[in-house]
Design an enzyme around this catalytic site. Sequence first.
Site, PDB file in Angstrom:
ATOM      1  N   LYS A  52     110.451  35.204 105.583  1.00  0.00           N
ATOM      2  CA  LYS A  52     111.316  36.198 106.242  1.00  0.00           C
ATOM      3  C   LYS A  52     110.640  37.555 106.350  1.00  0.00           C
ATOM      4  CE  LYS A  52     114.611  36.019 103.114  1.00  0.00           C
ATOM      5  NZ  LYS A  52     114.091  35.068 102.123  1.00  0.00           N
ATOM      6  N   ARG A  89     122.850  38.430 100.305  1.00  0.00           N
ATOM      7  CA  ARG A  89     122.472  37.251  99.532  1.00  0.00           C
ATOM      8  C   ARG A  89     123.678  36.614  98.863  1.00  0.00           C
ATOM      9  NH1 ARG A  89     116.705  38.815  98.519  1.00  0.00           N
ATOM     10  NH2 ARG A  89     115.672  37.180  97.351  1.00  0.00           N
ATOM     11  N   ARG A 140     101.202  33.019  96.543  1.00  0.00           N
ATOM     12  CA  ARG A 140     101.290  34.382  97.099  1.00  0.00           C
ATOM     13  C   ARG A 140     100.635  35.395  96.160  1.00  0.00           C
ATOM     14  NH1 ARG A 140     107.065  36.358  99.204  1.00  0.00           N
ATOM     15  NH2 ARG A 140     107.686  36.277  97.012  1.00  0.00           N
ATOM     16  N   ARG A 181     103.131  38.523  91.861  1.00  0.00           N
ATOM     17  CA  ARG A 181     104.412  39.133  91.514  1.00  0.00           C
ATOM     18  C   ARG A 181     104.972  38.420  90.298  1.00  0.00           C
ATOM     19  NH1 ARG A 181     108.070  39.463  96.897  1.00  0.00           N
ATOM     20  NH2 ARG A 181     109.641  38.700  95.451  1.00  0.00           N
ATOM     21  N   ARG A 223     114.875  31.297  90.888  1.00  0.00           N
ATOM     22  CA  ARG A 223     115.247  31.960  92.146  1.00  0.00           C
ATOM     23  C   ARG A 223     115.792  30.946  93.160  1.00  0.00           C
ATOM     24  NH1 ARG A 223     109.908  34.747  93.788  1.00  0.00           N
ATOM     25  NH2 ARG A 223     111.059  35.752  95.455  1.00  0.00           N
TER      26      ARG A 223
HETATM   27  P1  AMP Z   1     112.813  39.301  97.510  1.00  0.00           P
HETATM   28  O1  AMP Z   1     111.610  40.147  97.656  1.00  0.00           O
HETATM   29  O2  AMP Z   1     113.766  39.404  98.685  1.00  0.00           O
HETATM   30  O3  AMP Z   1     112.492  37.862  97.162  1.00  0.00           O
HETATM   31  O4  AMP Z   1     113.645  39.884  96.269  1.00  0.00           O
HETATM   32  C1  AMP Z   1     113.098  39.946  94.971  1.00  0.00           C
HETATM   33  C2  AMP Z   1     114.193  40.073  93.945  1.00  0.00           C
HETATM   34  O5  AMP Z   1     114.943  41.280  94.173  1.00  0.00           O
HETATM   35  C3  AMP Z   1     115.246  38.976  93.968  1.00  0.00           C
HETATM   36  O6  AMP Z   1     114.854  37.818  93.245  1.00  0.00           O
HETATM   37  C4  AMP Z   1     116.434  39.683  93.321  1.00  0.00           C
HETATM   38  O7  AMP Z   1     116.275  39.792  91.915  1.00  0.00           O
HETATM   39  C5  AMP Z   1     116.329  41.083  93.894  1.00  0.00           C
HETATM   40  N1  AMP Z   1     117.055  41.186  95.177  1.00  0.00           N
HETATM   41  C6  AMP Z   1     116.534  41.374  96.426  1.00  0.00           C
HETATM   42  N2  AMP Z   1     117.493  41.425  97.358  1.00  0.00           N
HETATM   43  C7  AMP Z   1     118.675  41.270  96.682  1.00  0.00           C
HETATM   44  C8  AMP Z   1     120.033  41.204  97.094  1.00  0.00           C
HETATM   45  N3  AMP Z   1     120.396  41.315  98.383  1.00  0.00           N
HETATM   46  N4  AMP Z   1     120.964  41.037  96.128  1.00  0.00           N
HETATM   47  C9  AMP Z   1     120.642  40.940  94.828  1.00  0.00           C
HETATM   48  N5  AMP Z   1     119.376  40.969  94.380  1.00  0.00           N
HETATM   49  C10 AMP Z   1     118.394  41.133  95.294  1.00  0.00           C
END
Ligand code: AMP
Length: 218
Positions: free
Chosen positions: A13, A88, A127, A160, A171
């Site tokens: 994404k 989410r 990654r 990461r 996740r």
């Molecule tokens: P991402 O980079 O989108 O995979 O997000 C990394 C982490 O940030 C996720 O595993 C969550 O812990 C937190 N996170 C990101 N977006 C959200 C969201 N919309 N709601 C809650 N936690 C989020």
Amino acid sequence: MRLVFLGAPGVGKGTQADRVTAQFGWPKISTGDLLREAVRNQTALGIEAKKSMDAGKLVPDSVVIGMVRDTLAAPSCQKGFVLDGFPRTVPQAEELQAILTGRNLKLDQVINFRVSRHDVVTRLSGRRSCPKCQSVFHIAFAPPKIEGQCDRCGASLIQRSDDKPETIEARLKVYDEQTAPLIAYYQAKNLLSDLDGSGEMAAVYTRLSALLLGLGAQ
Ligand code: AMP
């Protein structure tokens, strides 16, 4: 256009949102990027959020909703935006609708990226990210020119903390339980388009831009 990119972690994404921004100009709003920035800056919010992020869990709705509300108010977001990683949960989706309705706006489309579970795990575990300029690489599919070093700024690449195998599993479980219900939620609102997210990034983007142009993007 006002778009939401929906899909499990690792479906691409964020990468595809960057390309959409480059072609159409709508800014990408990534709650993951905003949270990682807060963690780097060691703000109170960042210190609190890091615990959930490192465990592969979601940060509380109230925290991310506040961040998105502030970001959407920026002048740069008035002509459109691509939300990456938000909403989410169903409460986040409802809150997004309330924010937009309050401004007399509505979402144009939700793009649901579909990639097999096997491919998602391969993409996430390979990654590598630049802690300085946030560029993203993959050890097999998009390797840096010099191993372990960022092409753009030369910093040493890192994995990461939430891309480690145990956290990836957590996740994906969170996605299945809390985020996947949004597919039916947006389908019922007639806003959902499925996108085959498998294969090379360029091929995925060809499909995505064709979809967006078909929806009237310009
Ligand atoms: P991402 O980079 O989108 O995979 O997000 C990394 C982490 O940030 C996720 O595993 C969550 O812990 C937190 N996170 C990101 N977006 C959200 C969201 N919309 N709601 C809650 N936690 C989020």
